[in-house]
Design a protein around this motif. Structure first.
Motif, PDB file in Angstrom:
ATOM      1  N   ASN A  42      34.597  37.925   6.058  1.00  0.00           N
ATOM      2  CA  ASN A  42      35.313  38.029   7.326  1.00  0.00           C
ATOM      3  C   ASN A  42      36.705  37.423   7.176  1.00  0.00           C
ATOM      4  O   ASN A  42      37.034  36.844   6.140  1.00  0.00           O
ATOM      5  CB  ASN A  42      34.527  37.337   8.451  1.00  0.00           C
ATOM      6  N   LEU A  43      37.519  37.567   8.206  1.00  0.00           N
ATOM      7  CA  LEU A  43      38.898  37.065   8.149  1.00  0.00           C
ATOM      8  C   LEU A  43      38.965  35.551   7.997  1.00  0.00           C
ATOM      9  O   LEU A  43      39.848  35.039   7.316  1.00  0.00           O
ATOM     10  CB  LEU A  43      39.679  37.484   9.403  1.00  0.00           C
ATOM     11  N   GLU A  44      38.037  34.843   8.601  1.00  0.00           N
ATOM     12  CA  GLU A  44      38.022  33.379   8.480  1.00  0.00           C
ATOM     13  C   GLU A  44      37.816  32.965   7.017  1.00  0.00           C
ATOM     14  O   GLU A  44      38.526  32.103   6.496  1.00  0.00           O
ATOM     15  CB  GLU A  44      36.928  32.794   9.367  1.00  0.00           C
ATOM     16  N   THR A  45      36.867  33.590   6.365  1.00  0.00           N
ATOM     17  CA  THR A  45      36.611  33.288   4.951  1.00  0.00           C
ATOM     18  C   THR A  45      37.804  33.703   4.102  1.00  0.00           C
ATOM     19  O   THR A  45      38.220  32.968   3.200  1.00  0.00           O
ATOM     20  CB  THR A  45      35.333  34.004   4.466  1.00  0.00           C
ATOM     21  N   PHE A  46      38.366  34.863   4.382  1.00  0.00           N
ATOM     22  CA  PHE A  46      39.557  35.317   3.648  1.00  0.00           C
ATOM     23  C   PHE A  46      40.681  34.281   3.754  1.00  0.00           C
ATOM     24  O   PHE A  46      41.303  33.921   2.757  1.00  0.00           O
ATOM     25  CB  PHE A  46      40.038  36.667   4.194  1.00  0.00           C
ATOM     26  N   GLY A  47      40.902  33.788   4.962  1.00  0.00           N
ATOM     27  CA  GLY A  47      41.943  32.780   5.172  1.00  0.00           C
ATOM     28  C   GLY A  47      41.683  31.501   4.400  1.00  0.00           C
ATOM     29  O   GLY A  47      42.609  30.876   3.888  1.00  0.00           O
ATOM     30  N   ARG A  48      40.423  31.105   4.293  1.00  0.00           N
ATOM     31  CA  ARG A  48      40.079  29.896   3.548  1.00  0.00           C
ATOM     32  C   ARG A  48      40.245  30.112   2.045  1.00  0.00           C
ATOM     33  O   ARG A  48      40.798  29.277   1.345  1.00  0.00           O
ATOM     34  CB  ARG A  48      38.638  29.473   3.865  1.00  0.00           C
TER      35      ARG A  48
END
Length: 130
Positions: A42-48
């Motif tokens: 997801n985008l949250e994981t991508f950002g991390r």
């Protein structure tokens, strides 16, 4: 030949395409010039995973070919435990590999470029805007 890692935001965590490409490279085989694909949950994981500090580490590995995590930490002026934690996360996602060099683990990036697809949602295409 430029090796491209394709990253997409999706619901699967299937790394088999990426793992197959890495295995082929490990034994000296040529790989399909199509980019290997890594699906991030997801985008949250991508950002991390792709924080600026991660990209800085990836770039330092490609440009300087450090012989160990400790040497990489010196290159980016960070504490080795902090770099080790981040590199281990990148290893978990297949973005970095380790090669044994005596007692040291040498971080290696096998691709030259990262191509990212972020789908914002599904929308029907209006012929007037095509």
């Amino acid at each position: 030949m430029t090796l491209i890692l394709h990253v997409e935001i999706g619901t699967t965590t299937d790394h088999s395409d990426l793992e197959n490409s890495l295995a082929a490279l490990d034994v000296g085989e040529d790989i399909d010039p199509q980019p290997a694909t890594l699906s991030i949950e997801n985008l949250e994981t991508f950002g991390r995973v792709f924080r600026p500090t991660s990209l800085e580490l990836l770039k330092a590995i490609v440009e300087n070919d450090p012989s160990s995590i400790r040497e990489l930490a010196r290159m980016v002026d960070r504490h080795p435990p902090e770099v080790t934690t981040k590199i281990n996360e990148l290893v978990d996602y297949g973005l970095v590999e380790f090669e044994r060099d005596g007692r040291a683990k040498r971080p290696v990036v096998w691709y030259d470029e990262i191509d990212v697809d972020i789908r914002l949602g599904h929308r029907s295409v209006d012929a007037t805007h095509a």
